[in-house]
Design a protein around this motif. Structure first.
Motif, short mmCIF file in Angstrom:
data_model
loop_
_atom_site.label_atom_id
_atom_site.label_comp_id
_atom_site.label_asym_id
_atom_site.label_seq_id
_atom_site.Cartn_x
_atom_site.Cartn_y
_atom_site.Cartn_z
N GLU A 1 34.47 52.52 33.90
CA GLU A 1 35.62 53.29 34.25
C GLU A 1 36.92 52.20 34.46
OE1 GLU A 1 35.09 56.25 37.11
OE2 GLU A 1 33.74 57.48 35.77
N GLY A 2 36.47 50.88 34.34
CA GLY A 2 37.66 49.87 34.71
C GLY A 2 37.45 48.57 33.84
N ASP A 3 37.93 47.60 34.57
CA ASP A 3 37.84 46.40 33.81
C ASP A 3 37.09 45.44 34.79
OD1 ASP A 3 38.28 43.51 32.76
OD2 ASP A 3 38.96 44.64 30.96
N ALA A 4 35.91 45.03 34.74
CA ALA A 4 35.03 44.16 35.58
C ALA A 4 35.72 42.92 35.81
CB ALA A 4 33.84 44.40 35.30
N GLN A 5 35.70 42.29 34.51
CA GLN A 5 36.51 41.02 34.55
C GLN A 5 37.93 40.62 34.94
OE1 GLN A 5 34.24 38.66 33.81
NE2 GLN A 5 32.73 40.07 32.99
N ALA A 6 38.70 41.63 34.72
CA ALA A 6 39.94 41.59 35.42
C ALA A 6 40.07 41.81 36.78
CB ALA A 6 40.93 42.84 34.75
N THR A 7 39.40 42.60 37.25
CA THR A 7 39.22 42.79 38.90
C THR A 7 38.48 41.38 39.52
OG1 THR A 7 38.70 45.11 38.37
CG2 THR A 7 38.20 44.15 40.84
N MET A 8 37.50 40.94 38.88
CA MET A 8 36.76 39.89 39.44
C MET A 8 37.64 38.60 39.23
SD MET A 8 32.76 39.95 38.62
CE MET A 8 33.07 40.54 36.91
N MET A 9 38.82 38.44 38.63
CA MET A 9 39.54 37.37 38.55
C MET A 9 40.57 37.63 39.51
SD MET A 9 38.65 35.52 36.22
CE MET A 9 39.95 34.55 36.25
N THR A 10 40.62 38.66 40.37
CA THR A 10 41.65 38.70 41.40
C THR A 10 40.67 38.14 42.70
OG1 THR A 10 40.87 40.98 42.21
CG2 THR A 10 42.95 40.51 40.65
N ILE A 11 39.58 37.67 42.45
CA ILE A 11 38.93 37.09 43.51
C ILE A 11 39.51 35.84 43.93
CG2 ILE A 11 36.84 35.58 44.21
CD1 ILE A 11 35.13 37.65 42.51
#
Lengths: 160, 379, 387
Positions: free
Chosen positions: C117-127
């Motif tokens: 439902e989203g983009d996992a890698q893109a979200t994780m880059m905001t770590i």
């Protein structure tokens, strides 16, 4: 559960959420150094370690790190990786890149993530695996015009 | 079950800080450790409360927050959501007898975030609620309208909460918004989401609150006046607003559990001071009813009576509450900290006059208080 | 510590691409199954712990509110625990502490992800904050950096590491074939894995976990309750959790202290002195095949720097001395927030003899593990068939 005549649908949505994060005095000073082509680290008065990027406090001793030192611009590759895929926000023209963690001379930790290896034909994978090695020596190559952010170091060049 | 004592607390102020989140978090945690004369590594466990992405611009908030919280290479974890849960989680390993000391820290920098409701609109589901503009404030406005109509509580009575809390905040050095306002000022402030007016809605604040919990034996060594954890209760309501009676929230259930565990049978008499989470002024009145401090529908009369003033028989939000200081996420731990300070007699200029033996800390988040938590502390 | 705690039931969704269900319904699928498995009803539950990766991954904030009905938590307390990729372990630990403290007798732990439902890698880059650790490459780059650091530190040549990592991948994928709930169920050869397209060198396509949708639910109970209502409890023998510094270069990631110390604490509590001999099965968190080699060393399952040798001689393969990830592991199934809890569920299935086709014969003591952050956090839970 409901009986379906057609396959369950998906609904598209995009969210944009703006943030403004404070750099704070420590990292403001760190990046001021970049403008002058200087890499600054901070030294812990308790354990004596010098850390880059500069820190407000030592994560292990938990004491404020108030002593600033200018560190060398050369170091050793601790590790590297050749990035060759895309995801949302990363387009094919942005890859490949070589990410690395670099241990600068005189610094007691590796500095990584925004550090990239350059100065060679990155698209030539065979060449990359020949030249880029753990333990290889590298040197910072600065951009001519610097803004006081991580992009000021254009790349790290392998020195033979 | 081992007893758990709050040894000491440290807070940051709510006004915008130019420090990075890392520097901003470090200061109260270091201050706390210095106060109890302990090294970071001498604490047995760390529980963080912070938030991913929406209230912080970074995902996996535990990554960035770990160093400044002091958690390097210690047993630790993180609660996402209100920091009062981190307090309760922090009590558990001590009650088990596993550890003797736990440091709990709730942290946020509201100034780095967009407006609260840009974020809370993402709490709404994308199919039914978000497309029609439901976010925390619009939901609260609907709850307020119901409250005024069902019980005849007046807008003036709701405004009195703002007058009281922002006035109390003048005596709280950490509060974000502190000023003398009149009922007219509140009623004349912009109707941002009728019947809610601008002054009735909480700000978006900075906030790091750190607290050291300890086993009975350790607590007594570390402080002359430990504050004891007596009980907690928490309860969740269902999600869709239409499925709920917005005036009959799960706070009743949460409070009942807390009172049972703490052995409180008549809260109106036995609780000496209350710190409640009221991001919308009318909610303080509603929560007082749901906490059993007055009868259902009588919240308006309660504020009229003066009982909840800082000089009254049952002061509510002597710190100024969330209307004065809203570090989303950390605010629940601030409630516990303020309640503890009252028992310790260390609340400075906003210390209540009466002797405080039992204090109640309440927090809530989610639309119209979908999640409710109550903690009872005792001397 | 405190009262003994046991797993009395587990439930997992069919992991994979679940466009057929809304996210709450996906959670409900796991929750329904766990109540069936435990033979109890929501009435019997005192509280719920929920966790997932940052819910931006699915475009919603605080999605535990959304799941109130699916979690059957209305009228009950809910805690939300999150520690990035190690969330599944941390969720289990919260449930365990809650019961051991005496404040609950039965706790439902749930973790989920719906990555499509989203983009996992893109979200994780905001770590990574936007100042100092900016890079591209998602999760794979972080773990590839670590893998090469480890290879460099122990002077393991590329070919040997490549062979060992390929065996890990082949073994895990064989496990997936025996696990009807796994996402990726394909037969791979060592050659397939070694010659796959490069993602973040040395990591190639089959060295990396998939993007999965899935949920996992585990019910924990106090000793008294477990003995009363469960025929075969899986007892919690030991837990541990540690995290290192945020800045990725600060600690040596080849000799990975958070893994080492977390496992030491868990082994101590469980009374384990020789994990390779005493454990019967290990559900190690392995989103990257190379990283598993490091985990084997840092979990004390083989000497430092020698994981490739042990893997190549079959120690951790099916039928070996300590089979790893018979479920297919994270390489076959990675709804990230749930993956750590799935390891707990799989460990429970093993020690209670309920793992079906991927059962390790006579397993009595199992290790479950998860990792999170950019190589920052490690959590461990050890389960056993005996109290």
């Amino acid at each position: 559960m409901a009986e379906q005549k057609e396959k369950p649908r998906k609904v598209g949505a995009m969210g944009m959420v703006p943030y403004e994060m404070a750099l704070g005095p420590t990292w403001t000073k760190f990046f001021e150094g970049f403008k002058e082509k200087k890499i600054l680290g901070t030294k812990c008065k308790k354990c004596g370690r010098v850390l880059v990027p500069a820190r407000p406090f030592c994560p292990r001793c938990f004491e404020p790190m108030e002593e600033w030192v200018e560190v060398a611009q050369e170091g050793t590759i601790v590790t590297w990786s050749y990035v060759n895929y895309t995801y949302f926000g990363v387009t094919p023209d942005m890859i490949p890149v070589i990410g690395a963690i670099i241990k600068l001379d005189g610094v007691d930790c590796g500095t990584g993530m925004s550090t990239q290896i350059g100065g060679l034909d990155i698209k030539d994978f065979e060449l990359v695996t020949k030249k880029v090695k753990v333990g290889a020596r590298v040197k910072a190559v600065w951009r001519r015009k610097r803004q006081g952010n991580f992009r000021d170091i254009d790349y790290w060049k392998i020195i033979e | 079950m081992q007893k758990v004592g709050i040894v000491e607390v440290a807070q940051s102020a709510g006004t915008e800080s130019s420090l990075s989140l890392m520097e901003f978090t470090y200061k109260p945690v270091k201050e706390l450790l210095d106060k109890v004369d302990m090294r970071r590594d001498e604490v047995d466990m760390y529980i963080l409360a912070s938030t991913d992405v929406f209230h912080s611009g970074m995902s996996c908030a535990n990554a960035f927050d770990w160093d400044a919280s002091g958690a390097f290479m210690k047993p630790a974890s993180r609660e996402e959501g209100d920091a009062i849960t981190a307090f309760v989680y922090g009590c558990m390993p001590i009650m088990e007898g596993r550890y003797d000391t736990v440091l709990v820290v709730g942290l946020i920098k509201g100034s780095e975030n967009p407006e609260n409701d840009t974020i809370t609109s993402f709490v709404a589901d994308p199919f039914y609620s978000r497309p029609v503009g439901i976010q925390e404030t619009t939901a609260a406005a609907m709850q307020m309208r119901l409250y005024l109509q069902r019980y005849g509580v007046t807008e003036e009575q709701c405004a009195k909460v703002v007058v009281k809390n922002l006035g109390n905040a003048l005596f709280n050095p950490y509060a974000h918004i502190k000023k003398r306002v009149s009922v007219e000022d509140v009623l004349n402030s912009e109707r941002i989401c009728d019947p809610l007016k601008a002054l009735e809605c909480a700000p978006k604040s900075e906030g790091v609150c750190a607290m050291l919990l300890a086993s009975e034996e350790k607590a007594k060594k570390l402080t002359d006046k430990p504050v004891w954890f007596k009980g907690w209760g928490s309860s969740m309501d269902t999600f869709y607003l239409g499925d709920r009676d917005l005036l009959n929230t799960q706070l009743k259930t949460a409070a009942a559990s807390a009172y049972k565990m703490a052995g409180v049978s008549d809260p109106g008499k036995e609780i000496d001071v209350v710190e409640t989470c009221e991001p919308y002024a009318f909610q303080e009145l509603l929560w007082c009813e749901q906490l059993g401090l007055c009868a259902q529908g009588q919240g308006g009369k309660l504020i009229d009576s003066g009982v909840t003033q800082i000089t009254g028989a049952l002061p509510v939000n002597p710190s100024g509450g969330v209307l004065a200081m809203n570090p989303y996420v950390a605010r629940g731990l601030y409630r516990v900290a303020e309640a503890a300070l009252q028992i310790k007699g260390k609340a400075g200029e906003h210390q209540v006059d009466k002797k405080v033996n039992t204090a109640l800390a309440h927090s809530t988040y989610g639309f119209c208080g979908q999640w409710q938590g109550v903690v009872i502390l005792g001397s | 510590m405190g009262r003994a705690v046991a797993v009395i039931g587990t439930g997992q969704t069919k992991h994979g691409r679940r466009d057929d269900l809304s996210y709450p319904d996906l959670v409900r699928e796991a929750v329904k199954k766990v109540f069936e498995d435990a033979g109890i009803t929501p009435k019997d539950v005192d509280g719920v712990v929920y966790g997932s990766m940052p819910s931006m991954m699915e475009g919603m904030a605080y999605n535990h509110f959304y799941f109130a009905d699916a979690l059957r938590v209305v009228g009950k307390p809910l805690l939300r625990t999150e520690t990035c990729g190690s969330t599944g372990q941390s969720v289990a630990h919260t449930a365990i502490h809650w019961i051991a403290s005496g404040m609950a007798d039965v706790v439902l732990a749930v973790a989920s992800e719906k990555e499509h439902e989203g983009d996992a890698q893109a979200t994780m880059m905001t770590i990574l904050e936007p100042f100092l650790m900016v890079t591209i490459g998602g999760a794979p780059v972080a773990f590839s950096l670590q893998s090469r650091e480890w290879m460099g530190y122990y002077h393991i040549d590329d070919d040997k590491a490549r062979e060992a990592a390929s065996i890990v991948s082949v073994d895990s994928h064989d496990g997936g074939l025996k696990n009807p709930l796994a996402h990726i169920r394909v037969k791979l050869t060592k050659e397939d894995v070694s010659k796959a397209p490069i993602i973040t060198y040395p990591v190639r396509l089959y060295d990396v976990c998939p993007t999965s949708d899935g949920a996992c639910a585990v019910i924990f109970a106090s000793e008294e309750k477990a003995k009363k209502i469960c025929k075969k409890p899986a007892w919690v023998k030991g837990i541990g959790f540690r995290g290192e510094e945020y800045f990725i270069g600060d600690s040596n990631k080849a000799v990975w202290q958070s893994t080492i110390e977390a496992s030491k604490e868990a082994y101590k509590e469980a009374g384990i002195t020789n994990p390779l001999k005493e454990l019967d099965v290990a559900e190690v968190y392995n989103p990257f095949s190379y990283q598993e080699l490091m985990f084997l060393e840092c979990l004390g399952l083989c000497p430092p720097g020698e994981a490739p040798d042990y893997v190549i001689k079959g120690t951790f393969s099916p039928g070996g001395e300590l089979p790893c990830d018979p479920s297919g592991g994270v390489l076959c199934t990675n709804p990230i927030g749930a993956a750590g809890l799935i390891r707990v569920a799989e460990a429970a299935l093993q020690v209670t003899g309920k793992a079906g086709e991927h059962q390790v014969e006579e397993a009595k003591l199992a290790l479950s593990h998860a990792m999170g952050g950019a190589e920052q956090f490690n959590g461990i839970t050890i389960l056993g068939s005996e109290l």
